[in-house]
Design a protein around this motif. Structure first.
Motif, mmCIF file in Angstrom:
data_model
loop_
_atom_site.group_PDB
_atom_site.id
_atom_site.type_symbol
_atom_site.label_atom_id
_atom_site.label_comp_id
_atom_site.label_asym_id
_atom_site.label_seq_id
_atom_site.Cartn_x
_atom_site.Cartn_y
_atom_site.Cartn_z
ATOM 1 N N PHE A 235 0.836 -1.200 0.000
ATOM 2 C CA PHE A 235 0.000 0.000 0.000
ATOM 3 C C PHE A 235 0.869 1.247 0.000
ATOM 4 O O PHE A 235 2.033 1.225 0.411
ATOM 5 N N THR A 236 0.309 2.307 -0.523
ATOM 6 C CA THR A 236 0.996 3.586 -0.562
ATOM 7 C C THR A 236 0.045 4.667 -0.078
ATOM 8 O O THR A 236 -1.171 4.604 -0.309
ATOM 9 N N LEU A 237 0.572 5.656 0.624
ATOM 10 C CA LEU A 237 -0.203 6.780 1.132
ATOM 11 C C LEU A 237 0.117 8.035 0.313
ATOM 12 O O LEU A 237 1.094 8.077 -0.436
ATOM 13 N N ASN A 238 -0.718 9.060 0.485
ATOM 14 C CA ASN A 238 -0.471 10.361 -0.160
ATOM 15 C C ASN A 238 -0.287 10.231 -1.676
ATOM 16 O O ASN A 238 0.519 10.935 -2.272
ATOM 17 N N THR A 239 -1.042 9.319 -2.271
ATOM 18 C CA THR A 239 -0.923 9.075 -3.708
ATOM 19 C C THR A 239 -2.318 9.075 -4.319
ATOM 20 O O THR A 239 -3.145 8.228 -3.981
ATOM 21 N N SER A 240 -2.580 10.000 -5.212
ATOM 22 C CA SER A 240 -3.922 10.167 -5.787
ATOM 23 C C SER A 240 -4.008 9.560 -7.176
ATOM 24 O O SER A 240 -3.116 9.765 -8.010
ATOM 25 N N LEU A 241 -5.075 8.823 -7.409
ATOM 26 C CA LEU A 241 -5.438 8.427 -8.772
ATOM 27 C C LEU A 241 -6.091 9.630 -9.430
ATOM 28 O O LEU A 241 -7.104 10.139 -8.941
ATOM 29 N N LEU A 242 -5.505 10.108 -10.512
ATOM 30 C CA LEU A 242 -6.062 11.263 -11.215
ATOM 31 C C LEU A 242 -7.145 10.840 -12.202
ATOM 32 O O LEU A 242 -8.227 11.414 -12.218
ATOM 33 N N ASN A 243 -6.849 9.825 -13.027
ATOM 34 C CA ASN A 243 -7.834 9.384 -14.006
ATOM 35 C C ASN A 243 -7.415 8.048 -14.613
ATOM 36 O O ASN A 243 -6.265 7.620 -14.515
ATOM 37 N N PHE A 244 -8.405 7.397 -15.212
ATOM 38 C CA PHE A 244 -8.177 6.166 -15.971
ATOM 39 C C PHE A 244 -7.956 6.526 -17.438
ATOM 40 O O PHE A 244 -8.645 7.393 -17.981
ATOM 41 N N GLU A 245 -7.038 5.834 -18.087
ATOM 42 C CA GLU A 245 -6.895 5.915 -19.538
ATOM 43 C C GLU A 245 -7.476 4.632 -20.126
ATOM 44 O O GLU A 245 -7.144 3.526 -19.680
ATOM 45 N N ILE A 246 -8.367 4.793 -21.094
ATOM 46 C CA ILE A 246 -9.141 3.660 -21.620
ATOM 47 C C ILE A 246 -8.977 3.584 -23.129
ATOM 48 O O ILE A 246 -9.058 4.598 -23.833
ATOM 49 N N ASP A 247 -8.742 2.387 -23.600
ATOM 50 C CA ASP A 247 -8.681 2.139 -25.034
ATOM 51 C C ASP A 247 -9.467 0.868 -25.327
ATOM 52 O O ASP A 247 -9.183 -0.191 -24.775
ATOM 53 N N ASN A 248 -10.452 1.007 -26.212
ATOM 54 C CA ASN A 248 -11.314 -0.107 -26.555
ATOM 55 C C ASN A 248 -12.005 -0.641 -25.291
ATOM 56 O O ASN A 248 -12.728 0.086 -24.630
ATOM 57 N N LYS A 249 -11.773 -1.891 -24.906
ATOM 58 C CA LYS A 249 -12.476 -2.474 -23.773
ATOM 59 C C LYS A 249 -11.599 -2.631 -22.537
ATOM 60 O O LYS A 249 -11.923 -3.416 -21.640
ATOM 61 N N LYS A 250 -10.544 -1.872 -22.453
ATOM 62 C CA LYS A 250 -9.637 -2.029 -21.319
ATOM 63 C C LYS A 250 -9.185 -0.687 -20.766
ATOM 64 O O LYS A 250 -9.075 0.304 -21.498
ATOM 65 N N VAL A 251 -8.930 -0.686 -19.453
ATOM 66 C CA VAL A 251 -8.168 0.394 -18.845
ATOM 67 C C VAL A 251 -6.704 0.084 -19.139
ATOM 68 O O VAL A 251 -6.164 -0.927 -18.689
ATOM 69 N N THR A 252 -6.080 0.926 -19.944
ATOM 70 C CA THR A 252 -4.691 0.666 -20.326
ATOM 71 C C THR A 252 -3.704 1.143 -19.273
ATOM 72 O O THR A 252 -2.624 0.571 -19.118
ATOM 73 N N SER A 253 -4.103 2.190 -18.519
ATOM 74 C CA SER A 253 -3.227 2.694 -17.458
ATOM 75 C C SER A 253 -4.003 3.644 -16.562
ATOM 76 O O SER A 253 -5.107 4.088 -16.912
ATOM 77 N N ILE A 254 -3.433 3.919 -15.416
ATOM 78 C CA ILE A 254 -3.965 4.961 -14.546
ATOM 79 C C ILE A 254 -2.875 5.995 -14.315
ATOM 80 O O ILE A 254 -1.687 5.663 -14.235
ATOM 81 N N ASN A 255 -3.283 7.255 -14.246
ATOM 82 C CA ASN A 255 -2.361 8.347 -13.956
ATOM 83 C C ASN A 255 -2.445 8.697 -12.484
ATOM 84 O O ASN A 255 -3.544 8.930 -11.956
ATOM 85 N N CYS A 256 -1.290 8.722 -11.832
ATOM 86 C CA CYS A 256 -1.232 8.963 -10.387
ATOM 87 C C CYS A 256 -0.300 10.125 -10.082
ATOM 88 O O CYS A 256 0.593 10.463 -10.871
ATOM 89 N N LEU A 257 -0.498 10.711 -8.917
ATOM 90 C CA LEU A 257 0.308 11.840 -8.470
ATOM 91 C C LEU A 257 0.545 11.721 -6.975
ATOM 92 O O LEU A 257 -0.400 11.562 -6.199
ATOM 93 N N THR A 258 1.820 11.784 -6.564
ATOM 94 C CA THR A 258 2.134 11.724 -5.139
ATOM 95 C C THR A 258 2.065 13.124 -4.526
ATOM 96 O O THR A 258 2.082 14.136 -5.237
ATOM 97 N N LYS A 259 2.007 13.161 -3.226
ATOM 98 C CA LYS A 259 1.975 14.428 -2.494
ATOM 99 C C LYS A 259 3.184 15.290 -2.826
ATOM 100 O O LYS A 259 3.107 16.526 -2.837
ATOM 101 N N ASN A 260 4.313 14.657 -3.140
ATOM 102 C CA ASN A 260 5.548 15.383 -3.452
ATOM 103 C C ASN A 260 5.639 15.805 -4.915
ATOM 104 O O ASN A 260 6.659 16.337 -5.353
ATOM 105 N N GLY A 261 4.575 15.555 -5.688
ATOM 106 C CA GLY A 261 4.537 16.031 -7.062
ATOM 107 C C GLY A 261 5.036 15.054 -8.098
ATOM 108 O O GLY A 261 5.168 15.412 -9.281
#
Length: 465
Positions: A162-188
């Motif tokens: 597990f990780t703290l202070n880490t936000s999921l910003l959004n899902f990236e989706i292509d066709n029928k799959k989530v290809t990746s998620i964009n994350c941002l830590t508290k430290n930028g």
């Protein structure tokens, strides 16, 4: 095991299951996968404990008579909103599942295990019909705060990262799959996690906000085809009236001086109302100034003078209710104009209460009042509010956010299927009260834990993992 993404990421080292949110839903899923020797990663946006800085991310906008500010209703921390949960637990009624794609017995098989996680007595809840209209019901109180009980366990686990202070910003989706998620830590530090199985368990409001923001990044995003954010519900909570009567006769009927009761299935269907629960604790009026004032007002208005004067064991109680809200498409979570500290739109709640919510309480209490008279128990006083449509429908909040990513078979009316997989997507699941098609009257945490256990079984038994 705690991990730090500030120094970079390596997809090969990240477990196949990525869970977004460390509330009861996310932690329960991770704990059960751990029993099956399956590794998972929990991404938590908040800190180890709640902070003013972190709560700034939970501010929002409201249109309508929603009872609280959004940052007061939820906690952005490890353990989620269980940090200020009152602990009340109860299963949903079988008829609460009439509009669900699953039935009560689909969750009942996980009841004992859910009770163990929540440190409450195992076994079925008491539901005893007192007559054809009302039933006496049971509540159990969990002492669990997920931060206090499970933080050290996760810290020492070889299967739960597990990780703290880490936000999921959004899902990236292509066709029928989530290809990746964009994350941002508290430290930028910004980073992506690619091609995993993702479970969104960020809470009843955040689940919808994250999906809507992800959908807004691309108007061809498949999420735009789903009613994300719609059918949002709460559990209104309010003092709805008073009961006065003979302590002896009250105890004969309810078998207790403190009681919780609810309408039966037949009464709900016959009167076309919603589900609700009511709590009474009968006390001697001389020991409770509020009740003494009620009796004084009745006498002053020449109402029930003979009853009040001749009842030697007179007692009374406030009647407090928490009840169901009907799911309507127009009640929804949208993206607001204001931005959070990361520049993402805050959630905006569009919220109104319907006439049937008010009628539900009035019909049930009028029925109870007639019973009190017939059985010579006493009298029921219902708040004038329930007879005056000119007054705004103000209630307190149950802090329960339901709907928005509801479960169902039809993608035009739901966001996830009966197994909690997002329609049209192969690797994104949603957990929490946001998947509830209807809310019943019971606090949702126990059902959330049961759903998390069921999802764990679905992923493993169907060899999705």
């Amino acid at each position: 095991m705690i991990v730090d993404f500030n120094s970079g990421t390596n997809d090969q080292e990240i477990p196949q299951v990525v869970i977004v949110g460390s509330g009861p839903a996310g932690i329960t899923l991770a704990l059960n996968l751990e029993k099956k020797n399956i590794k998972s990663l929990i991404i938590e946006a908040g800190e180890k404990e709640v902070s003013y800085r972190s709560q700034d991310f939970y501010k929002g906008e409201v249109i309508g008579l929603f009872p609280k500010n959004l940052d007061a209703l939820r906690l952005r921390q490890f353990g989620g909103t269980s940090g200020h949960w009152g602990g009340s637990c109860r299963t949903l009624d079988s008829y609460d599942f009439d509009k669900w794609p699953i039935k009560k017995n689909d969750l009942d098989k996980y009841l004992d295990e859910a009770c163990k996680i929540l440190d409450i007595k195992k076994g079925n809840y008491i539901d005893k019909e007192l007559d054809g209209d009302i039933k006496k019901i049971e509540w159990r109180t969990s002492p669990v705060r997920f931060y206090e009980k499970y933080y050290q366990h996760l810290l020492n686990s070889k299967y739960i990262y597990f990780t703290l202070n880490t936000s999921l910003l959004n899902f990236e989706i292509d066709n029928k799959k989530v290809t990746s998620i964009n994350c941002l830590t508290k430290n930028g530090k910004r980073f992506k996690i690619h091609k995993k199985l993702f479970v969104l368990a960020s809470g009843g409001i955040e689940n919808s906000r994250i999906l809507k923001w992800s959908a807004s990044k691309n108007n061809k995003n498949i999420l735009n085809k789903l009613p994300v954010g719609n059918y949002f519900m709460e559990h209104p909570w309010k003092t709805v009236g008073y009961a006065i009567g003979s302590e002896i006769e009250f105890n004969k009927f309810f078998k207790s001086s403190a009681v919780s009761f609810a309408p039966t299935k037949n009464f709900i269907k016959k009167n076309k109302i919603l589900n609700a629960n009511f709590m009474l604790k009968m006390e001697n009026k001389n020991q409770n100034q509020e009740l003494n004032n009620v009796c004084f007002e009745l006498n002053a208005k020449n109402q029930l003078i003979s009853f009040v004067e001749k009842t030697k064991d007179l007692c009374g109680s406030r009647i407090v209710s928490s009840w169901e809200q009907d799911p309507i498409y127009e009640n929804r979570i949208e993206l607001g104009k204001k931005k959070d500290p990361y520049g993402i739109p805050v959630p905006k709640i569009i919220y109104r209460k319907t006439k049937i919510m008010k009628e539900t309480i009035r019909i049930i209490l009028e029925n109870l009042g007639n019973k009190f008279i017939e059985k010579n128990i006493g009298r029921i006083a219902i708040e004038n509010f329930f007879y005056d449509d000119s007054k705004s429908f103000m209630t307190d909040a149950g802090y329960h956010h339901l709907g928005g990513t509801r479960m169902g078979d039809n993608p035009t009316e739901s966001v996830v299927d009966k197994n909690l997989k997002v329609h049209f997507l192969d690797n994104l699941y949603i957990l929490g009260s946001s998947v509830f098609p209807t809310g019943g009257h019971a606090n949702p945490t126990l059902s959330i834990v049961q759903l998390s256990l069921r999802l764990s079984d679905h992923l493993t038994m169907n060899k999705i993992l």
